[in-house]
Design a protein around this motif. Sequence first.
Motif, PDB file in Angstrom:
ATOM      1  N   ALA A   1       0.854  -1.194   0.000  1.00 13.40           N
ATOM      2  CA  ALA A   1       0.000   0.000   0.000  1.00 13.40           C
ATOM      3  C   ALA A   1       0.880   1.231   0.000  1.00 13.40           C
ATOM      4  O   ALA A   1       2.022   1.196   0.444  1.00 13.40           O
ATOM      5  CB  ALA A   1      -0.888  -0.013   1.243  1.00 13.40           C
ATOM      6  N   PRO A   2       0.369   2.342  -0.531  1.00 11.48           N
ATOM      7  CA  PRO A   2       1.165   3.573  -0.533  1.00 11.48           C
ATOM      8  C   PRO A   2       1.585   3.946   0.878  1.00 11.48           C
ATOM      9  O   PRO A   2       0.865   3.726   1.849  1.00 11.48           O
ATOM     10  CB  PRO A   2       0.197   4.605  -1.126  1.00 11.48           C
ATOM     11  N   LEU A   3       2.773   4.517   0.982  1.00 10.55           N
ATOM     12  CA  LEU A   3       3.322   4.900   2.273  1.00 10.55           C
ATOM     13  C   LEU A   3       3.335   6.411   2.410  1.00 10.55           C
ATOM     14  O   LEU A   3       3.542   7.135   1.430  1.00 10.55           O
ATOM     15  CB  LEU A   3       4.754   4.375   2.410  1.00 10.55           C
ATOM     16  N   PRO A   4       3.134   6.907   3.627  1.00 11.88           N
ATOM     17  CA  PRO A   4       3.228   8.356   3.841  1.00 11.88           C
ATOM     18  C   PRO A   4       4.674   8.814   3.700  1.00 11.88           C
ATOM     19  O   PRO A   4       5.597   8.022   3.866  1.00 11.88           O
ATOM     20  CB  PRO A   4       2.712   8.521   5.269  1.00 11.88           C
TER      21      PRO A   4
ATOM     22  N   ALA B   1      14.721   2.688  -1.228  1.00  5.40           N
ATOM     23  CA  ALA B   1      14.171   3.415  -2.373  1.00  5.40           C
ATOM     24  C   ALA B   1      13.357   2.491  -3.263  1.00  5.40           C
ATOM     25  O   ALA B   1      12.286   2.863  -3.767  1.00  5.40           O
ATOM     26  CB  ALA B   1      15.298   4.054  -3.164  1.00  5.40           C
ATOM     27  N   ARG B   2      13.843   1.286  -3.444  1.00 10.32           N
ATOM     28  CA  ARG B   2      13.139   0.299  -4.277  1.00 10.32           C
ATOM     29  C   ARG B   2      11.782  -0.046  -3.680  1.00 10.32           C
ATOM     30  O   ARG B   2      10.773  -0.146  -4.392  1.00 10.32           O
ATOM     31  CB  ARG B   2      14.017  -0.951  -4.385  1.00 10.32           C
ATOM     32  N   ASP B   3      11.741  -0.213  -2.357  1.00 12.91           N
ATOM     33  CA  ASP B   3      10.469  -0.482  -1.690  1.00 12.91           C
ATOM     34  C   ASP B   3       9.484   0.673  -1.894  1.00 12.91           C
ATOM     35  O   ASP B   3       8.293   0.455  -2.147  1.00 12.91           O
ATOM     36  CB  ASP B   3      10.686  -0.694  -0.191  1.00 12.91           C
TER      37      ASP B   3
ATOM     38  N   ILE C   1       8.041   0.583  -5.386  1.00 14.70           N
ATOM     39  CA  ILE C   1       7.022  -0.467  -5.522  1.00 14.70           C
ATOM     40  C   ILE C   1       5.726  -0.051  -4.830  1.00 14.70           C
ATOM     41  O   ILE C   1       4.627  -0.386  -5.292  1.00 14.70           O
ATOM     42  CB  ILE C   1       7.557  -1.789  -4.930  1.00 14.70           C
ATOM     43  N   ARG C   2       5.840   0.743  -3.744  1.00 12.06           N
ATOM     44  CA  ARG C   2       4.646   1.201  -3.024  1.00 12.06           C
ATOM     45  C   ARG C   2       3.995   2.417  -3.676  1.00 12.06           C
ATOM     46  O   ARG C   2       2.991   2.905  -3.168  1.00 12.06           O
ATOM     47  CB  ARG C   2       5.032   1.558  -1.584  1.00 12.06           C
ATOM     48  N   GLY C   3       4.561   2.933  -4.772  1.00 19.16           N
ATOM     49  CA  GLY C   3       3.865   3.993  -5.504  1.00 19.16           C
ATOM     50  C   GLY C   3       4.551   5.341  -5.532  1.00 19.16           C
ATOM     51  O   GLY C   3       4.058   6.270  -6.187  1.00 19.16           O
TER      52      GLY C   3
END
Length: 798
Positions: A19-22, A322-324, A327-329
């Motif tokens: 899910a998108p992260l803040p 950064a890669r994570d 992937i999270r948007g």
Amino acid sequence: MDGTDGKQRPASPEAKSPAPLPPAKPDNLVLGLERSGLIALRTPILAAILVALLSIVAAFGVARLQVDDSLSSLFRSDTPEFRQFEDLTKRFPSHEFDVLMVVEGDRLLQRGPIDQLRDLVTDVQLIEGTRGILSLFSAREAPEEGKLPGPLFPADLPEGEDYDALIKRVLANDIIKGKFISDDGKLALIVIAIDPAVANGERIAEVVKQIRETAAQDLEGSGLRAELSGVPVMRLEIRTAVERDQLLYNGIGFLAGCLIAIIFFRRLSFMVIAAAPPLLAILFAQGVLGWMGFTLNTFLNVMTPLIMVISFSDSMQLTFAARDRLIRGDNKYQAFKNAILIVGPACVLTHATAALSFVALLFSSSDMIRHFGEGGIIATVIALFTVITVLPVLGVLLVRKETAFAANMKGSDTAVDALRAFCGWIAHRVVARPGVYSAIAVLAVLGLASIYVGLETRYRLADQVPDKRQAVAASQRLDAKLTGSNPINVLIELPKGVSAYDPQALKVLADVHAAVEHQKGVGNVWSVETLRRWIAEKLGRSDIETLQRYIGYLPPHLVHRFLAKDGDAVVVSGYIPDEDANELLPLVNQLDATLNTVREANPGYTVAVTGLSAVAARNSALMIQRLNTALTIEIVFVAAFIGLAFRSFVVMLSAILPAIIPILASGVLLWLVGSGLQFASIVALTVSFGLGLSATIHFLNRLRREDRPGQPPELAVERATVLVGPALILTTVVLACGLAVTVFSDLPSLRLFGWLSAFAMIAALVADLFVLRPIIMFLLRLTRRNTVGAETKAEPAQ
């Protein structure tokens, strides 16, 4: 179910769909120093151009780096002992500039081969850069009154029985037997004096090459084989091996690491993003050291893997973070900015602790070790700002179509997902029983420490020299046939105004010569006394005038081996085998004690046992022990620094055991293989300490972010493990592969450093996963046992 409290635990966020992260929030763990990495993000193209220009400048600095191949550099210090050794080298420039040619063969003393050998001696003297030669052909017949002694070997060699009689006289000659010819007549030593300016310059390579080519040509068909040794040859082989190994093995190891990184990242761009900053850090650091006038030596040669260990660990953590985010948007700018804000504080702290670990080296008595400490501090600071500045720039320039990338990675990131699942599996089990795992860790440390403290220090001159080349093999033959190849000297400084031909001075010389030749383990003893005895025995004369006249017959380069040019000092020289310093030290101490009688009977005369072998025997064990002690103090000091940085006593306590386990485990391995503590061992343990600290700091930094008020600490430990664990495992594998290839090096010290560092890194990984987690878990539960809070569902990890 949780094995400790029986309650249903919330699922890890990594098990759900991403899910998108803040946006990550900045913090002041390291006073915001990590945010310097965001400056280049504003103008990435301009930053890339600046990096390219700095790379060119750094490359010129690297070209300025010289290899310090001196065998005495390790022991160079501002101490009376080393100043005495330097004084000996200046007054008697012989052993440090002698090429030793060892000629061996069953037919050595047959008429044909001996004629070829004499031709070789003559031809070598004509090579530019040589000053003179000592060999069995230097020997003279017994002196006769009023006549100059003729050469032992006549211009025209006799034949038949006359030749056999000549060989008997050769083997019985007091000047050369046991010194230039072995007792069995199958090995001959030729000492080639090299001009000091040539021996210390680049021309020595050409001179040694010409000597080898001349030997091969003149001895062809004789059945004799010639090998070269001596300090100039050893230095040349060290220089060649260092330059070759640095290029070949570092390159092979790095390529292997890149291949592993590509397999996991599945994108060439991410491999470049992760690998390029550490490479640039090495380039920039070595470039600055080159411009500052540093020279590569036994310690600074391992600066490359040391920078690589710390920088690559930070680079991998930043790349994974950064890669994570991608992937999270996040878009690429947001992803790398957030990675800097999340991981950056840990990067600053890892480099700060690495720099602090070098501070203790600044107090060493060895100039080389102090320079290593200075170079280490400079290199780690440069590496820090290189990684946090260059990596985000490469990220925004190389990453393309991040939306498509995120879509492709969701559900298909098999290799990384497997690592995360593995880390989650470990974390779930170690936090379930933290007390048990912590107790096992403490017992393991106590057991390992009991073995580690019993490690003996080891040092041999041959450990610094390539053992797959000629020099070591030739030295071993001299050790076996001529009592040794390493000189040990007794320097006799005369009182002011006293001549070397003064009767008392000659008496002191005779007493010292006798003490040296009667010392068990010392052979091939030479001094002016050798000539005086020969004249007395053969001519029946012991007056000073005759001695002076015969010394006048000798070539200057030979006279000045034993008598200083200004006549204020003489030296007695012997040879000892290349054995471990612990075995040589009793010999040196016993000889020194024996000479006390001479000192007491002759006040005003300075009688000192010196030479590289003596300096090494006295100082190597002490230096290694001090480095080992400094490493132990560093562990405690750095753990306290980490605790202060995190403002947590729990963090300080939890950092100690994971840091020392790799060191103790490596020490036990050294004990098992019978190696002991060497200089290369201590440097390898320092490298592993750096990696262990890096892993610890990155985990603690992430744990601090994942720890939520009101949640049980095990959730934060598991989340942090899943987030930093894959990068840690991949970093360890890459670096271990890179260092393991050094086992094929010609340098014994580099081979030891390589395999021990690789083992220590794996041990550091095991300690981080199986010791740090349960200890921090145990301490957190202990400090929060009176805190009652409801467990809530885990929030998405940043």
